[in-house]
Design a protein around this motif. Sequence first.
Motif, PDB file in Angstrom:
ATOM      1  N   UNK A 114       0.860  -1.207   0.030  1.00 30.52           N
ATOM      2  CA  UNK A 114       0.047   0.145   0.078  1.00 30.52           C
ATOM      3  C   UNK A 114       0.774   1.188  -0.070  1.00 30.52           C
ATOM      4  N   UNK A 115       0.475   2.321  -0.757  1.00 28.52           N
ATOM      5  CA  UNK A 115       1.141   3.711  -0.704  1.00 28.52           C
ATOM      6  C   UNK A 115       0.360   4.527   0.338  1.00 28.52           C
ATOM      7  N   UNK A 116       1.230   4.815   1.255  1.00 31.48           N
ATOM      8  CA  UNK A 116       0.748   5.732   2.421  1.00 31.48           C
ATOM      9  C   UNK A 116       0.675   7.169   2.015  1.00 31.48           C
TER      10      UNK A 116
ATOM     11  N   UNK B 221       3.351  -6.056   9.376  1.00 30.53           N
ATOM     12  CA  UNK B 221       3.542  -4.834   8.391  1.00 30.53           C
ATOM     13  C   UNK B 221       4.925  -4.297   8.534  1.00 30.53           C
ATOM     14  N   UNK B 222       5.380  -3.929   7.339  1.00 30.54           N
ATOM     15  CA  UNK B 222       6.777  -3.365   7.108  1.00 30.54           C
ATOM     16  C   UNK B 222       6.822  -2.183   6.365  1.00 30.54           C
ATOM     17  N   UNK B 223       7.436  -1.047   6.511  1.00 29.84           N
ATOM     18  CA  UNK B 223       7.369   0.035   5.690  1.00 29.84           C
ATOM     19  C   UNK B 223       8.683   0.005   4.996  1.00 29.84           C
ATOM     20  N   UNK B 224       8.490   0.599   3.959  1.00 27.63           N
ATOM     21  CA  UNK B 224       9.760   0.937   2.823  1.00 27.63           C
ATOM     22  C   UNK B 224       9.976   2.605   2.549  1.00 27.63           C
ATOM     23  N   UNK B 225      10.978   3.372   2.781  1.00 29.86           N
ATOM     24  CA  UNK B 225      11.074   4.695   2.822  1.00 29.86           C
ATOM     25  C   UNK B 225      10.869   4.907   1.311  1.00 29.86           C
ATOM     26  N   UNK B 226      10.608   6.166   1.296  1.00 29.84           N
ATOM     27  CA  UNK B 226      10.483   6.753  -0.156  1.00 29.84           C
ATOM     28  C   UNK B 226      11.743   7.034  -0.965  1.00 29.84           C
TER      29      UNK B 226
ATOM     30  N   UNK C 111       2.221   9.966   2.669  1.00 21.27           N
ATOM     31  CA  UNK C 111       3.601  10.499   2.766  1.00 21.27           C
ATOM     32  C   UNK C 111       4.500   9.866   1.531  1.00 21.27           C
ATOM     33  N   UNK C 112       3.848   8.938   0.700  1.00 25.83           N
ATOM     34  CA  UNK C 112       4.527   8.294  -0.403  1.00 25.83           C
ATOM     35  C   UNK C 112       5.350   7.008   0.010  1.00 25.83           C
ATOM     36  N   UNK C 113       5.650   6.825   1.169  1.00 21.19           N
ATOM     37  CA  UNK C 113       6.081   5.488   1.883  1.00 21.19           C
ATOM     38  C   UNK C 113       5.241   4.361   1.341  1.00 21.19           C
ATOM     39  N   UNK C 114       6.118   3.102   1.287  1.00 16.30           N
ATOM     40  CA  UNK C 114       5.010   1.996   1.025  1.00 16.30           C
ATOM     41  C   UNK C 114       5.195   1.151   2.164  1.00 16.30           C
ATOM     42  N   UNK C 115       3.797   0.329   2.349  1.00 13.23           N
ATOM     43  CA  UNK C 115       3.777  -0.411   3.541  1.00 13.23           C
ATOM     44  C   UNK C 115       3.343  -1.791   3.018  1.00 13.23           C
ATOM     45  N   UNK C 116       3.999  -2.809   3.505  1.00 16.18           N
ATOM     46  CA  UNK C 116       3.912  -4.271   2.849  1.00 16.18           C
ATOM     47  C   UNK C 116       3.046  -4.867   4.347  1.00 16.18           C
TER      48      UNK C 116
END
Length: 81
Positions: free
Chosen positions: A16-18, A42-47, A20-25
């Motif tokens: 999912x795209x948050x 959940x794991x987030x991936x920075x922009x 802020x542009x960060x992606x959440x798995x």
Amino acid sequence: MARSSTRRKRPRGTVEELPSGTLRVKVYAGFDSVTKRRHYLRETVPVGPNSEREAEKVLPVVVSSAHCVGPTSTPVERFSR
């Protein structure tokens, strides 16, 4: 009649795209035995320029950890990662 070996598999998680542009798995990991609610990892991936590629790399890691931390694990095992 025999089953076909070319069965379609369901996707094991979402990206999912948050705002802020960060992606959440996000991956389903079963029911919590205490609260009887669904449990997601959940794991987030920075922009960044390669964030979509990084999210696709993180997805199998989160799926495998969801398999290890299943619905029969204790709350201490779930949150000790």
